[in-house]
Design a protein around this motif. Structure first.
Motif: not given
Length: 116
Positions: A83-95
């Protein structure tokens, strides 16, 4: 062959939300700590959230209060509510499993882009 499959990424506006899912073939998450990682362009992969087998969660300071990790052991799946996403959250997400002794082969990840 064990597979990690991440999904749910996409384009979101600043302040928006996304929900990521990560499924594993087999019960390899059961009883283990699972983490969500991300890798932004030009940066190293970082651990942003983890969930212990009992359900306790921990977060990186950069996402604390905005991201929530959960797990469904019956479905061999973990989730990341962002939630409340920010431009700096831009990335490839992995688990992956957090303990390096049990780490699995990385999946393809899911791309999250936060932009107006």
């Amino acid at each position: 062959q064990v597979q990690l499959v991440e999904s749910g990424g996409g384009l979101a506006q600043p302040g928006g939300s996304l929900r990521l899912s990560c499924a594993v073939s087999g019960r390899l998450f059961t009883g283990k700590t699972v983490g969500w990682y991300r890798q932004a362009p030009g940066k190293e992969r970082e651990l942003v959230a983890r969930i212990f087998s009992g359900g306790l969660t921990m977060y990186a300071d950069s996402v604390k209060g905005r991201f929530t990790m959960s797990r469904d052991n019956g479905k061999n799946t973990v989730y990341l509510q962002m939630n409340s996403l920010k431009p700096e959250d831009t990335a490839v997400y992995y688990c992956n499993l957090v303990d390096p002794r049990w780490s699995l082969q990385w999946g393809k990840g899911t791309l999250v882009t936060v932009s107006s």
